[in-house]
Write an enzyme that holds these catalytic residues in place. Structure first.
Site, PDB file in Angstrom:
ATOM      1  N   SER A  55      -5.365  -7.878  -0.929  1.00  0.00           N
ATOM      2  CA  SER A  55      -4.599  -6.633  -0.836  1.00  0.00           C
ATOM      3  C   SER A  55      -4.940  -5.700  -1.994  1.00  0.00           C
ATOM      4  O   SER A  55      -6.088  -5.326  -2.164  1.00  0.00           O
ATOM      5  CB  SER A  55      -3.104  -6.948  -0.770  1.00  0.00           C
ATOM      6  OG  SER A  55      -2.364  -5.822  -0.398  1.00  0.00           O
ATOM      7  N   ASP A  58      -5.016   1.041   0.501  1.00  0.00           N
ATOM      8  CA  ASP A  58      -5.448  -0.057  -0.363  1.00  0.00           C
ATOM      9  C   ASP A  58      -6.572  -0.819   0.335  1.00  0.00           C
ATOM     10  O   ASP A  58      -6.962  -0.476   1.457  1.00  0.00           O
ATOM     11  CB  ASP A  58      -4.256  -0.943  -0.736  1.00  0.00           C
ATOM     12  CG  ASP A  58      -3.627  -1.630   0.468  1.00  0.00           C
ATOM     13  OD1 ASP A  58      -3.805  -1.128   1.600  1.00  0.00           O
ATOM     14  OD2 ASP A  58      -2.936  -2.659   0.284  1.00  0.00           O
ATOM     15  N   ASP A 105      -6.978  -3.546   2.028  1.00  0.00           N
ATOM     16  CA  ASP A 105      -6.815  -4.127   3.362  1.00  0.00           C
ATOM     17  C   ASP A 105      -6.054  -3.205   4.310  1.00  0.00           C
ATOM     18  O   ASP A 105      -5.745  -3.581   5.441  1.00  0.00           O
ATOM     19  CB  ASP A 105      -6.158  -5.507   3.290  1.00  0.00           C
ATOM     20  CG  ASP A 105      -4.698  -5.449   2.859  1.00  0.00           C
ATOM     21  OD1 ASP A 105      -4.358  -4.586   2.033  1.00  0.00           O
ATOM     22  OD2 ASP A 105      -3.906  -6.278   3.354  1.00  0.00           O
TER      23      ASP A 105
END
Length: 460
Positions: free
Chosen positions: A106, A250, A252
């Site tokens: 992430s 971000d 992901d």
């Protein structure tokens, strides 16, 4: 130690020693545990898992390890390659798979990676199931397949197309209204997979996209968490290009931050607020966020004669409450939009489509839209305690101290005052109480945090 095992998966830094960092052996062990858990709990012979990864440097290596391990267990693998968290979540039920694994850390820096685990609905596995997977990983009670029973492997290159088409088909996404506005956007995808997926979506919506850091190399040009202090480049470029807005995701692509036409942050808390404003204007219902998210969502929901509820912190908890309340919209104050008409997962792509529809229909600039929402400011502090102090006892005393206020103990202790709130949560790994506050000014939010710290110290 940089290996963190939790009910939602395992994450750590690449390299180093086994059990201390995310090494190849740790990847294999954890993939084996998840695959074995699925085999133990599914009444079928052939299992299929969907996997996908963000663009971080270690992604291909980790993906190869996970794929080979699952095949070694006799589990079939559908590999989406470079993908996004929400795309994998959408594709698991689309392909009638038995689960999925997302390879992403992430918003963590490039040295991190992780395995995030999905059930057959494309949703994060429950806490109870996650605990079972961790127990299997510790026991290493695995039984690998013989040579004739190895899992099959296939790739798919149409996952983004399928995900995007599902978004375009949503009744609340007005493609023609967006196209008519011919929005000009700047996109910062932090050199990960948002640089592939978001432009594909924006092209379908008739937008002009100026790409900033959209090459999926995994070399993040700045801290990948989409916070104001990391986004100076896109703020400047939005102004320079006279763009209508900036979009930041971000690595992901499950968190969405927005920049207004003046190069100012829209506020990550307000991504969800704006989308909820649009949806609840057309359908009364329930909005959900977690206890540490802005009060602005509650205010907007009430302005549309809709209800608002808060869950414990964590996406799994938000989703559980959304299902319980049959919510129209939900998410987290970090820019995470969960739109159940599509799927129960944070999704920046559907967030972009819904926000642009709202912007087009309101016929306002982004800054004008933001000015119409209640203005709140958040503070984050922590108090470190000595190991012998009982943190639960301190939280219980704080609950008693403020028993005449509106108090929630769903997750730590949250105290709602008339004009502000404070949320106290203990760390699971160290004697720390994290203190989140929100008020009508930054000064007031910070002062409330200091006052609460003083009160805690007086109770020790």
């Amino acid at each position: 130690m940089s290996l963190i095992k939790s009910i939602s998966g395992i994450r750590g830094t690449i390299g180093g020693k086994v059990n201390d960092n995310l090494t190849p052996l740790d990847v294999v062990k954890f993939a084996s545990a998840f695959g074995t858990w699925l085999q133990n709990n599914k009444n079928k012979k052939d299992l299929t898992l969907v996997i996908g990864r963000d663009a971080r440097i270690s992604g291909q290596m980790v993906s190869s390890l996970v794929t080979a391990t699952l095949q070694g267990l006799g589990i079939n693998v559908v590999d989406l390659g470079l993908s996004t968290t929400p795309t994998v979540e959408v594709m698991v039920p689309e392909l009638h798979a038995d689960g999925g694994i997302i390879l992403t850390a992430s918003h963590n820096p490039k040295q991190w990676n992780a395995l995030k685990l999905l059930n057959e609905k494309g949703e994060f596995i429950s806490g109870e199931n996650g605990a079972d997977v961790l127990a299997l990983a510790e026991s290493e009670d695995f039984n690998y397949a013989e040579v004739d029973n190895l899992g099959k492997y296939e790739t798919r290159d149409d996952a983004f197309d399928i995900h995007i088409q599902q978004i375009l088909d949503l009744p609340m996404v007005d493609v023609e209204a967006i196209k008519a506005k011919k929005f000009k956007l700047v996109l910062d995808a932090v050199n990960s997979t948002g640089g592939i997926a978001i432009p594909m979506l924006l092209d379908k919506l008739g937008c002009e996209t100026i790409k900033l850091y959209c090459e999926p190399t995994g070399h993040f040009p700045h801290n990948p968490e989409p916070l104001k202090e990391h986004l100076g480049d896109i703020c400047e470029l939005v102004k320079k290009e006279n763009a209508d807005l900036g979009v930041v995701v971000d690595p992901d692509v499950d968190r969405l931050a927005l920049i207004d036409e003046k190069g100012e942050m829209f506020g990550e808390e307000y991504t969800l607020v704006a989308v909820a404003d649009y949806l609840l204007k057309h359908k009364n219902g329930v909005a959900i966020s977690n206890l540490s998210s802005s009060r602005a969502l509650r205010d907007v929901a009430h302005s549309h004669n809709s209800e608002y509820f808060a869950s414990a912190v964590g996406e799994v908890n938000v989703v559980t409450l959304m299902k319980e309340k049959n919510a129209v919209i939900g998410g987290e104050g970090n820019g995470g939009i969960i739109y159940p008409d599509l799927h129960y997962g944070r999704d920046s792509l559907v967030g972009v489509a819904l926000f642009l529809t709202h912007l087009a229909k309101e016929n306002k600039t982004v800054s004008e839209l933001r000015a119409g929402y209640p203005s709140y400011f958040m503070g984050k502090k922590k108090i470190e305690l000595t190991p012998e102090i009982n943190v639960d006892d301190i939280l219980s005393k704080m609950e008693q101290e403020y028993q005449n206020e509106e108090v929630s103990t769903v997750d730590g202790v949250k105290i709602d005052f008339e004009n502000n709130w404070v949320h106290l949560r203990k760390s699971n790994t160290e004697p720390i109480i994290r203190i989140y506050t929100e008020a009508k000014s930054q000064e007031e939010a910070d002062k409330l945090g200091d006052d609460i710290i003083a009160k805690i110290k007086s109770l020790i």
